[in-house]
Design a protein around this motif. Structure first.
Motif, short mmCIF file in Angstrom:
data_model
loop_
_atom_site.label_atom_id
_atom_site.label_comp_id
_atom_site.label_asym_id
_atom_site.label_seq_id
_atom_site.Cartn_x
_atom_site.Cartn_y
_atom_site.Cartn_z
N ALA A 104 11.38 -4.16 -7.47
CA ALA A 104 10.78 -2.94 -6.93
C ALA A 104 11.56 -1.70 -7.31
N ASP A 105 12.87 -1.85 -7.56
CA ASP A 105 13.72 -0.71 -7.89
C ASP A 105 13.25 -0.05 -9.18
N GLY A 106 12.85 1.21 -9.08
CA GLY A 106 12.36 1.93 -10.25
C GLY A 106 10.91 1.68 -10.54
N GLY A 107 10.27 0.84 -9.73
CA GLY A 107 8.86 0.52 -9.92
C GLY A 107 8.02 1.14 -8.82
N GLU A 108 6.96 0.45 -8.44
CA GLU A 108 6.05 0.95 -7.42
C GLU A 108 5.79 -0.16 -6.40
N LEU A 109 6.18 0.09 -5.16
CA LEU A 109 5.98 -0.88 -4.09
C LEU A 109 4.52 -0.82 -3.64
N HIS A 110 3.84 -1.95 -3.67
CA HIS A 110 2.45 -2.02 -3.24
C HIS A 110 2.32 -2.58 -1.82
N GLN A 124 4.34 -7.35 -2.57
CA GLN A 124 3.83 -7.11 -3.92
C GLN A 124 4.40 -5.81 -4.44
N THR A 125 4.87 -5.84 -5.67
CA THR A 125 5.43 -4.65 -6.30
C THR A 125 5.10 -4.67 -7.78
N ALA A 126 5.10 -3.51 -8.38
CA ALA A 126 5.03 -3.42 -9.84
C ALA A 126 6.42 -3.02 -10.29
N ASP A 127 6.95 -3.68 -11.31
CA ASP A 127 8.28 -3.33 -11.79
C ASP A 127 8.19 -2.05 -12.63
N LYS A 128 9.32 -1.61 -13.14
CA LYS A 128 9.36 -0.34 -13.89
C LYS A 128 8.57 -0.40 -15.21
N PHE A 129 8.14 -1.60 -15.59
CA PHE A 129 7.33 -1.75 -16.80
C PHE A 129 5.84 -1.87 -16.46
N GLY A 130 5.51 -1.86 -15.16
CA GLY A 130 4.13 -1.96 -14.73
C GLY A 130 3.64 -3.37 -14.48
N VAL A 131 4.51 -4.38 -14.65
CA VAL A 131 4.13 -5.76 -14.38
C VAL A 131 4.10 -5.96 -12.86
N LYS A 132 3.00 -6.53 -12.37
CA LYS A 132 2.87 -6.76 -10.93
C LYS A 132 3.49 -8.10 -10.56
#
Length: 143
Positions: A104-110, A124-132
């Protein structure tokens, strides 16, 4: 031992898709609809989507598990049929919590990693590369 599973996202066709994959690959298919799990409002599920799959799992072998679900329309228009996420599970709760935080660090927490309607801890999170990434901690103690 950790297991990494492909997780396919659909809009109302998950049951049909997983049944199709089972006919091709064999294995045992288990499914749960949103209605069976309850908490429709909490999950943003419309009444017309209640019978959609909240979770389906096709166990083909010890090393092949294919998972899938229908993403409620309230979760946005960016999901297309067949969209892939990665689902991780392990016996080691500390490992999963640490991995989730790092992903989740640097990504988007869903969805924060917390108690889910089915009793496990889920996030559920998307990492900094957009992978969920979907993380499920089965039987984790209440915090």
């Amino acid at each position: 031992m950790a297991v990494l599973n492909p997780y396919l996202n659909f809009r109302g066709t998950a049951r049909e898709a997983l049944t199709f994959y089972q006919a091709i690959l064999g294995g045992e298919l288990t499914t749960s609809s949103y209605a069976e799990m309850g908490g429709l409002e909490q999950m943003g599920v419309k009444e017309s989507e209640a019978e959609w799959l909240m979770h389906g799992m096709l166990v083909v072998s010890d090393s092949i598990n294919l998972m899938g679900a229908d993403v409620p329309t309230a979760h946005g228009d960016s999901i297309e049929n067949g969209h892939i996420s990665l689902s991780g599970s392990a016996d080691d709760e500390a490992f999963l919590r640490d991995a989730f935080a790092k992903l989740a660090d640097g990504g988007e927490l869903h969805v924060p990693l917390e108690k889910a309607p089915w009793g496990d801890y889920f996030g559920q999170t998307a990492d900094k590369f957009g992978v969920k990434w979907l993380v499920n901690i089965a039987g984790a103690p209440s915090s």
